[in-house]
Design an enzyme around this catalytic site. Sequence first.
Site, PDB file in Angstrom:
ATOM      1  N   PHE A   2      13.921  13.726  18.502  1.00  0.00           N
ATOM      2  CA  PHE A   2      12.539  13.734  18.014  1.00  0.00           C
ATOM      3  C   PHE A   2      12.454  13.635  16.487  1.00  0.00           C
ATOM      4  O   PHE A   2      11.362  13.760  15.918  1.00  0.00           O
ATOM      5  CB  PHE A   2      11.789  14.957  18.536  1.00  0.00           C
ATOM      6  CG  PHE A   2      11.816  15.072  20.041  1.00  0.00           C
ATOM      7  CD1 PHE A   2      11.574  13.951  20.836  1.00  0.00           C
ATOM      8  CD2 PHE A   2      12.104  16.269  20.674  1.00  0.00           C
ATOM      9  CE1 PHE A   2      11.625  14.036  22.228  1.00  0.00           C
ATOM     10  CE2 PHE A   2      12.156  16.362  22.056  1.00  0.00           C
ATOM     11  CZ  PHE A   2      11.926  15.248  22.843  1.00  0.00           C
ATOM     12  N   GLY A  62       1.361   6.886  -0.041  1.00  0.00           N
ATOM     13  CA  GLY A  62       1.259   5.502   0.394  1.00  0.00           C
ATOM     14  C   GLY A  62       0.895   5.487   1.861  1.00  0.00           C
ATOM     15  O   GLY A  62      -0.160   4.978   2.245  1.00  0.00           O
ATOM     16  N   GLU A 114       5.804  17.527  15.575  1.00  0.00           N
ATOM     17  CA  GLU A 114       6.959  17.258  14.707  1.00  0.00           C
ATOM     18  C   GLU A 114       6.550  16.576  13.411  1.00  0.00           C
ATOM     19  O   GLU A 114       7.038  16.917  12.322  1.00  0.00           O
ATOM     20  CB  GLU A 114       7.996  16.377  15.435  1.00  0.00           C
ATOM     21  CG  GLU A 114       8.645  17.014  16.644  1.00  0.00           C
ATOM     22  CD  GLU A 114       7.811  16.878  17.917  1.00  0.00           C
ATOM     23  OE1 GLU A 114       6.719  16.269  17.871  1.00  0.00           O
ATOM     24  OE2 GLU A 114       8.247  17.398  18.967  1.00  0.00           O
ATOM     25  N   HIS A 171     -12.295  -3.024  -1.310  1.00  0.00           N
ATOM     26  CA  HIS A 171     -11.263  -2.021  -1.004  1.00  0.00           C
ATOM     27  C   HIS A 171      -9.956  -2.255  -1.772  1.00  0.00           C
ATOM     28  O   HIS A 171      -9.494  -1.369  -2.484  1.00  0.00           O
ATOM     29  CB  HIS A 171     -10.969  -1.993   0.506  1.00  0.00           C
ATOM     30  CG  HIS A 171      -9.630  -1.431   0.833  1.00  0.00           C
ATOM     31  ND1 HIS A 171      -9.394  -0.083   0.931  1.00  0.00           N
ATOM     32  CD2 HIS A 171      -8.409  -2.031   1.025  1.00  0.00           C
ATOM     33  CE1 HIS A 171      -8.117   0.126   1.181  1.00  0.00           C
ATOM     34  NE2 HIS A 171      -7.487  -1.043   1.247  1.00  0.00           N
ATOM     35  N   GLY A 199      -8.929   6.125   6.736  1.00  0.00           N
ATOM     36  CA  GLY A 199      -7.583   5.852   7.247  1.00  0.00           C
ATOM     37  C   GLY A 199      -6.783   7.129   7.421  1.00  0.00           C
ATOM     38  O   GLY A 199      -6.065   7.298   8.417  1.00  0.00           O
ATOM     39  N   HIS A 219      -6.711  -1.151  -5.924  1.00  0.00           N
ATOM     40  CA  HIS A 219      -7.825  -0.777  -5.042  1.00  0.00           C
ATOM     41  C   HIS A 219      -8.961  -0.166  -5.860  1.00  0.00           C
ATOM     42  O   HIS A 219      -8.976   1.046  -6.108  1.00  0.00           O
ATOM     43  CB  HIS A 219      -7.334   0.234  -4.011  1.00  0.00           C
ATOM     44  CG  HIS A 219      -6.198  -0.278  -3.179  1.00  0.00           C
ATOM     45  ND1 HIS A 219      -4.911  -0.362  -3.649  1.00  0.00           N
ATOM     46  CD2 HIS A 219      -6.171  -0.739  -1.900  1.00  0.00           C
ATOM     47  CE1 HIS A 219      -4.124  -0.861  -2.703  1.00  0.00           C
ATOM     48  NE2 HIS A 219      -4.865  -1.092  -1.630  1.00  0.00           N
ATOM     49  N   LEU A 227      -0.830   6.571   4.857  1.00  0.00           N
ATOM     50  CA  LEU A 227      -2.034   7.389   5.020  1.00  0.00           C
ATOM     51  C   LEU A 227      -1.792   8.589   5.922  1.00  0.00           C
ATOM     52  O   LEU A 227      -1.008   8.519   6.861  1.00  0.00           O
ATOM     53  CB  LEU A 227      -3.164   6.524   5.587  1.00  0.00           C
ATOM     54  CG  LEU A 227      -3.748   5.524   4.585  1.00  0.00           C
ATOM     55  CD1 LEU A 227      -4.539   4.428   5.300  1.00  0.00           C
ATOM     56  CD2 LEU A 227      -4.625   6.222   3.562  1.00  0.00           C
ATOM     57  N   ARG A 258      24.273  21.004  21.292  1.00  0.00           N
ATOM     58  CA  ARG A 258      23.756  21.923  22.323  1.00  0.00           C
ATOM     59  C   ARG A 258      24.934  22.613  23.007  1.00  0.00           C
ATOM     60  O   ARG A 258      24.883  23.775  23.343  1.00  0.00           O
ATOM     61  CB  ARG A 258      22.971  21.133  23.364  1.00  0.00           C
ATOM     62  CG  ARG A 258      22.542  22.013  24.498  1.00  0.00           C
ATOM     63  CD  ARG A 258      22.070  21.236  25.718  1.00  0.00           C
ATOM     64  NE  ARG A 258      21.625  22.165  26.731  1.00  0.00           N
ATOM     65  CZ  ARG A 258      22.035  22.146  27.989  1.00  0.00           C
ATOM     66  NH1 ARG A 258      22.876  21.239  28.397  1.00  0.00           N
ATOM     67  NH2 ARG A 258      21.585  23.033  28.855  1.00  0.00           N
ATOM     68  N   HIS A 290      20.741  19.518  19.662  1.00  0.00           N
ATOM     69  CA  HIS A 290      20.893  18.604  20.803  1.00  0.00           C
ATOM     70  C   HIS A 290      21.218  17.207  20.271  1.00  0.00           C
ATOM     71  O   HIS A 290      20.500  16.248  20.488  1.00  0.00           O
ATOM     72  CB  HIS A 290      19.637  18.611  21.677  1.00  0.00           C
ATOM     73  CG  HIS A 290      19.372  19.947  22.317  1.00  0.00           C
ATOM     74  ND1 HIS A 290      19.253  21.110  21.588  1.00  0.00           N
ATOM     75  CD2 HIS A 290      19.236  20.318  23.615  1.00  0.00           C
ATOM     76  CE1 HIS A 290      19.038  22.141  22.404  1.00  0.00           C
ATOM     77  NE2 HIS A 290      19.037  21.685  23.634  1.00  0.00           N
ATOM     78  N   HIS A 311      16.366  11.943  26.064  1.00  0.00           N
ATOM     79  CA  HIS A 311      16.600  13.045  25.126  1.00  0.00           C
ATOM     80  C   HIS A 311      17.904  12.901  24.342  1.00  0.00           C
ATOM     81  O   HIS A 311      18.214  13.735  23.508  1.00  0.00           O
ATOM     82  CB  HIS A 311      16.617  14.380  25.885  1.00  0.00           C
ATOM     83  CG  HIS A 311      15.260  14.867  26.269  1.00  0.00           C
ATOM     84  ND1 HIS A 311      14.354  14.072  26.932  1.00  0.00           N
ATOM     85  CD2 HIS A 311      14.647  16.061  26.060  1.00  0.00           C
ATOM     86  CE1 HIS A 311      13.245  14.767  27.129  1.00  0.00           C
ATOM     87  NE2 HIS A 311      13.388  15.968  26.604  1.00  0.00           N
ATOM     88  N   HIS A 370      -3.872   4.947  -2.142  1.00  0.00           N
ATOM     89  CA  HIS A 370      -4.195   3.598  -2.643  1.00  0.00           C
ATOM     90  C   HIS A 370      -5.252   3.661  -3.747  1.00  0.00           C
ATOM     91  O   HIS A 370      -5.309   2.783  -4.598  1.00  0.00           O
ATOM     92  CB  HIS A 370      -4.636   2.665  -1.509  1.00  0.00           C
ATOM     93  CG  HIS A 370      -5.848   3.141  -0.755  1.00  0.00           C
ATOM     94  ND1 HIS A 370      -5.766   4.027   0.296  1.00  0.00           N
ATOM     95  CD2 HIS A 370      -7.163   2.857  -0.896  1.00  0.00           C
ATOM     96  CE1 HIS A 370      -6.974   4.263   0.766  1.00  0.00           C
ATOM     97  NE2 HIS A 370      -7.848   3.566   0.057  1.00  0.00           N
TER      98      HIS A 370
HETATM   99  C1  TPP Z   1       0.325   4.595   7.520  1.00  0.00           C
HETATM  100  C2  TPP Z   1      -0.402   3.500   6.786  1.00  0.00           C
HETATM  101  N1  TPP Z   1      -0.822   2.422   7.466  1.00  0.00           N
HETATM  102  C3  TPP Z   1      -1.415   1.397   6.821  1.00  0.00           C
HETATM  103  C4  TPP Z   1      -1.606   1.447   5.477  1.00  0.00           C
HETATM  104  C5  TPP Z   1      -2.236   0.275   4.732  1.00  0.00           C
HETATM  105  N2  TPP Z   1      -3.573   0.666   4.278  1.00  0.00           N
HETATM  106  C6  TPP Z   1      -3.837   1.000   3.014  1.00  0.00           C
HETATM  107  S1  TPP Z   1      -5.400   1.514   2.787  1.00  0.00           S
HETATM  108  C7  TPP Z   1      -5.772   1.250   4.421  1.00  0.00           C
HETATM  109  C8  TPP Z   1      -7.112   1.590   5.031  1.00  0.00           C
HETATM  110  C9  TPP Z   1      -8.175   1.641   4.085  1.00  0.00           C
HETATM  111  O1  TPP Z   1      -9.296   2.247   4.605  1.00  0.00           O
HETATM  112  P1  TPP Z   1      -9.745   3.654   4.108  1.00  0.00           P
HETATM  113  O2  TPP Z   1      -8.697   4.631   4.429  1.00  0.00           O
HETATM  114  O3  TPP Z   1     -11.084   3.896   4.669  1.00  0.00           O
HETATM  115  O4  TPP Z   1      -9.809   3.523   2.539  1.00  0.00           O
HETATM  116  P2  TPP Z   1     -11.006   2.856   1.682  1.00  0.00           P
HETATM  117  O5  TPP Z   1     -11.242   1.492   2.271  1.00  0.00           O
HETATM  118  O6  TPP Z   1     -12.161   3.728   1.829  1.00  0.00           O
HETATM  119  O7  TPP Z   1     -10.470   2.781   0.315  1.00  0.00           O
HETATM  120  C10 TPP Z   1      -4.677   0.766   5.095  1.00  0.00           C
HETATM  121  C11 TPP Z   1      -4.673   0.410   6.537  1.00  0.00           C
HETATM  122  C12 TPP Z   1      -1.155   2.595   4.799  1.00  0.00           C
HETATM  123  N3  TPP Z   1      -1.286   2.736   3.497  1.00  0.00           N
HETATM  124  N4  TPP Z   1      -0.585   3.610   5.487  1.00  0.00           N
END
Ligand code: TPP
Length: 660
Positions: free
Chosen positions: A433, A116, A407, A258, A155, A27, A118, A516, A457, A469, A67
């Site tokens: 949960f 990884g 959570e 990206h 993200g 990236h 987000l 529980r 529980h 639950h 990324h």
């Molecule tokens: C929970 C999650 N869902 C999906 C992804 C796949 N993914 C990697 S980067 C990204 C989005 C990129 O957009 P942004 O956060 O704005 O980063 P930029 O393009 O600015 O580098 C996604 C959906 C991930 N890494 N984590």
Amino acid sequence: MSPVFKDLTNAIRFLSIDAVQKANSGHPGLPMGMADVATVLFKYYLRFNPKNPNWINRDRFILSAGHGSMLLYSLLYLTGYKNISIKDIQNFRQLNSICAGHPEYEKNSGIETTTGPLGQGLANAVGMAITEEIMKKRFGSSLINHKTYVLASDGDLMEGISHEAMSLAGHLKLKNLIVFFDNNKISIDGSTSLAVSDNYKKRFESYGWSFQEVNGHNEKQISNAIKKSLKSKKPNLISCKTIIGYGSPNKSGKASSHGSPLGEEEIILVRKKLKWKHKPFEIPNEILDEWREIGKKGILEEKKWNLVFNKKNRKIRDEITRITNNKMPKDFDKQILSLKKKIFDLKTSEASRKSSAFVLENIIENLPELVGGSADLSGSNNTKTKYSTIIKPSNFKGNYIHYGVREHGMAGIMNGMALHGGIIPYGGTFLIFSDYCKPSLRLSALMGLKVIYVFSHDSIGLGEDGPTHQPIEHLASLRAIPNLNVFRPADTIETLECWETALKSSTNPSVIALSRQKIPFVTEIFTDKNMSAQGGYELKKTNTNPEITLIASGSEVQIAIDSLNKLKEIDINSKVVSMPCQELFDRQPKEYKEKVIEKSSKKISIEAGSIFGWEKYIDSDGASLGLKSFGKSGPYKAIYENFNLTSDSVVMIAKKMLNK
Ligand SMILES: Cc1ncc(C[n+]2csc(CCOP(=O)(O)OP(=O)(O)O)c2C)c(N)n1
């Protein structure tokens, strides 16, 4: 002439562009867009020492948008961390390279954590900032006084976990937290306007954060915003308006920069536009030297800190060294043993969630690094003891956090606490949960963090709250996660043993699943040995040649004991194996495992949850009692009978197996 700011930032850009191109994956857009912000931070503000990446009082820098990992690797190489060489950068994304696609956490390397998935990094950062405040309160601001900086992307801020964690950060007034939002308005699908129309200023101000907006390519504006944040009484979000893929004539500002290499032709154009005449991976000496000077600032900072540290009394120095090295107190084993004797004498029959509270109550005073909490179920999962004191906004003298109904945030925050060091976090909710904790819990395991999840529980035994639950597949799915110990103790002795094992496990998280409902005291013989640490052990048997081995965990151990007694009445010899932790049992030597689960006997497993996974102990002619459907609402004894989880069913099955 010394290099200008632009040269420093372009060194990051080209290392990133060229490494992604060489790996043919990665990236480039984020490092190109955020190089200016990162340079201001590292050059003027971040306190770090590449010669000692583990310095306790260093500022933490978390790349939540993992990324963009080439941004971090570039900074670590340029500032002189010895574990990240130019060769490692050339090996970006190759097998066993320290420069992995998404690096998570790497001890001794300056990689505090990146994520990884987000959003996780933001929650981790909240956990680190909380830990900094707690330690500051404990040891004084002359010793602990660092900041937590985060780089987060669109993200990150879209993910639900960011709302949970940042809302709590606002509530607690975590003023030492500074988040740079890479507000480039681009994600993978294109413009963020496809999916988001949040008003970020209003969002963060409503959380109780300070909000600033800057041009993320303007050195002065970035610097002024950081300066202002350093004086703030609230957590800080600096929205940095940037251009993704900055410098690329055809791809900047577009999703195409990206997550894929820019391509040879485009890279030639970027070199031209940014006036970078150097070959891939070649950083001219004067630019590298300047970056290395930036890296050297921290040496002096740490020296000054060491003078303060060395002036503190021995007790404080030893305590800080102990807790940051994840060591238990000297008298811990003695304390556990005397508590075990007390529990054995009392022989109390109670819900294991209550046993857990009893254990905590007896150990917490001598474990000041143990910081608990619950996602709003303190009174139900019994995580709060009479020695727990509440951490409040702007007041971090305490050892208990009310996480609210958050959570996922709680689990991500606990990871940050463990990553920071100096605290053992535990947090509670209902086992059902655990699904809401799962993405962070998985990362606790992946990163090998000592985080203790208290999930009460733990079965249909919770009764009237019904199938929504009642956990079914949860134990099995948690057991499927590598490097996670899942404990399900059968009485107070086992609960103590499971807590002891979890507290001594420095390289993995633990789940302690608790009932529980009231369960009887089943331990028959007192021993100094931690039997649960072997995962499974022989609890009781009617003679030396059992025809039936009954293997059970937690509340179902009593059903196994009742079954043994009933089988004895009809002249069938059997034994009961208590299995509080499958992962630890599976790691025992073959001889031990075969002594506990004897080959010559027929096996029956009993657990009030999915039978998935038990087949490994029962052979093809064995049987598993458990659930193959969702639960039911009603008094718990009636539900157990409804699903044939009774000693009468066990006896019937055993007789059939033996043709009797
Ligand atoms: C929970 C999650 N869902 C999906 C992804 C796949 N993914 C990697 S980067 C990204 C989005 C990129 O957009 P942004 O956060 O704005 O980063 P930029 O393009 O600015 O580098 C996604 C959906 C991930 N890494 N984590």
